[in-house]
Design an enzyme around this catalytic site. Structure first.
Site, PDB file in Angstrom:
ATOM      1  N   SER A   1      91.440 -44.676   5.542  1.00  0.00           N
ATOM      2  CA  SER A   1      92.012 -45.267   4.325  1.00  0.00           C
ATOM      3  C   SER A   1      91.023 -46.276   3.775  1.00  0.00           C
ATOM      4  CB  SER A   1      93.335 -45.952   4.640  1.00  0.00           C
ATOM      5  OG  SER A   1      93.069 -47.171   5.312  1.00  0.00           O
ATOM      6  N   LYS A   2      91.394 -46.900   2.680  1.00  0.00           N
ATOM      7  CA  LYS A   2      90.493 -47.856   2.024  1.00  0.00           C
ATOM      8  C   LYS A   2      90.035 -48.973   2.957  1.00  0.00           C
ATOM      9  CE  LYS A   2      91.594 -47.151  -2.790  1.00  0.00           C
ATOM     10  NZ  LYS A   2      92.877 -46.426  -2.892  1.00  0.00           N
TER      11      LYS A   2
END
Ligand code: GLU
Length: 487
Positions: free
Chosen positions: A260-261
């Site tokens: 994820s980010k």
């Protein structure tokens, strides 16, 4: 061994993104593995846009995906932008084709109209969940008699189309990466293939398209493995030849959580903007799940194509390691020629407050600047910080000032000014610096560090000959004279 069919038919793969967001690391890796497989096998690559999610799809995202792929150096032989014999290549432009196959499935009894409303289905699902049972469609509309169906249609009810799944069947997926995976059809239940707005669902459209477009190998993310039994049932019902499947593993962060980010930028465009080289990202993505035979991990495109094989694609999850990408990027930067890297750096340098200094340089001096920063940058954007060393007014901290104020240091700097020629190219700057301690009759350590501090205010930075050439002799004189004169 490849099955007989694949040996006879030309290998053809596809990347089929949904344009509901920018191209991210996972999508790019799927595209890349398809591309590498096609190029390694002398096969064809196709790009299809799966835009049946009307609300979330957009042409802007489609553009961005195409641009990201092109930036990475992934090209395709058929599909969006390039055309081909099996178009259109956007699913929303293929509704007539899907309709033909829906009619066939309705005619042969493999599919039926379902009039259950969203609310009814939600209630049904909830009840099953509460009882802890498998959530699958009850089959309420499966055996509606023709009169009943006609009546509902006349009353204006808009049906979905469901695919009929016989319970109790074992469905086997033979996957080139995961081996044999078995599913129980009872857990699937009759599923929707056309929504009430007339748009087909992914599982149906993907089968029709892969068949119509002559796809021989479906290489995609592991998250689609659970869709594959549904797709196999459709292949069978339509009498289509079944392609090979290869489901590639999830990408996890270093902490083993889904990527994820938090683990780094997720979209390819962001890597491009930060000054990662496309060949470094290409190299990095290839290593997310695939490993070369040898030890060498820094590989160019052609080498990766030459070595790529699905048999070396790992079953276990790939781990996204930003440090590794940074390392690869620095390595690929070092492999660039000065001229090429010089051009690549310019767009970033244009954002520097010192762009005018760079712009005024002659070509030779610019190449020295490029050589000086080449060893020091991880991403192209780092050049903005690096050029400050040459052009920003030096800042001296307290320690540095007291060091530079020592009489013997001042004397040494005076000596430097006396020996410094008016012009220096890199080679001359190197031999000048090499000979300086001797000329001043001082040990090297009393010469180099004080000069560096005097010129930049910092104990670290590019080698001194680079500083001399890029700053230019007049600026070097100005800085040193300023120091000696004022103190
Ligand atoms: N449109 C699907 C996706 O973006 C493609 C899946 C497939 O390759 O079958 O996930």
């Amino acid at each position: 061994m490849l099955p007989v069919r694949s040996r006879m038919k030309q290998i053809k793969v596809r990347f089929a993104p949904s344009p509901t967001g920018p191209l991210h690391i996972g999508g790019a890796r799927s595209a890349l593995f398809n591309y590498l497989f096609a190029r390694n096998q002398g096969g064809k690559m196709l790009l299809r846009i799966e835009d049946t999610d009307l609300e979330r799809s957009s042409l802007e995202y489609e553009r961005e995906i195409v641009e990201s792929l092109s930036w990475l150096g992934i090209d395709w032989d058929e599909g969006i932008d390039v055309g081909g014999d099996n178009g259109p290549y956007r699913q929303t432009e293929r509704l007539d084709t899907y309709q033909r196959y829906v009619d066939q499935l309705l005619r042969t009894g493999h599919a039926y109209h379902c009039f259950c409303t969203e609310e009814e289905l939600a209630r049904e699902r909830q009840a099953l969940l509460e009882k802890g049972e498998i959530v699958a469609y009850s089959g309420k509309c499966r055996d509606l008699n023709p009169e009943e169906r006609e009546r509902k249609l006349r009353q204006g009810f808009v049906p979905t189309v469901r695919f009929r799944v016989a319970p109790g069947e074992e469905i086997v997926v033979n996957d080139l990466v995961r081996g044999t995976v078995t599913f129980d059809s009872s857990e699937i239940g009759d599923f929707i293939i056309v929504k009430s707005d007339g748009i087909p669902t992914y599982n149906f459209a993907v089968v029709v398209d892969d068949h119509e477009m002559g796809i021989t190998h479906v290489i995609r993310a592991e998250e689609h493995l659970s869709n594959t039994p549904r797709q196999l049932l459709i292949y069978r019902a339509l009498g289509f030849e079944i392609p090979e499947f290869a489901h590639i593993s999830l990408i996890l962060g270093k902490d083993r959580q889904k990527m994820s980010k938090r683990h780094g930028a997720t979209s390819i465009i962001q890597y491009r903007e930060s000054g990662y080289l496309p060949e470094a990202v290409f190299n990095f993505l290839a290593l997310l799940g695939w490993s070369p035979e040898g030890e060498q991990e820094i590989l160019g495109r052609d080498e990766i194509i030459r070595q790529f094989s699905l048999s070396r694609v790992a079953k276990n999850p790939a781990v996204f390691d930003l440090d590794k990408l940074n390392w690869l990027n620095a390595q690929h930067i070092k492999r660039k020629s000065m001229t090429e890297l010089g051009e690549m750096l310019k767009p970033y340098l244009k954002n520097s407050p010192y762009w005018h200094n760079v712009e005024q340089m002659d070509r030779a001096t610019y190449e020295v600047l490029v050589e000086a920063v080449r060893e020091r940058i991880v991403c192209l954007v780092d050049v903005v910080k690096e050029v400050e060393t040459f052009f920003a007014p030096p800042q001296y901290d307290g320690d540095t000032i007291s060091r530079l104020e020592q009489p013997e240091v001042k004397g040494m700097l005076q000596g430097l000014l006396e020996h410094l020629p008016d012009r220096l190219d890199l080679e001359q700057a190197r031999s000048f610096m090499k000979g300086l301690p001797k000329a001043l009759q001082l040990p090297a350590k009393q010469v180099y560090m004080p000069i560096r501090l005097a010129l930049t205010g910092s104990p670290q930075g590019p080698e001194l000959p680079y500083l001399l050439v890029v700053m230019g002799v007049p600026e070097v004189r100005r800085r040193i004279a300023g120091l000696i004169g004022h103190r």
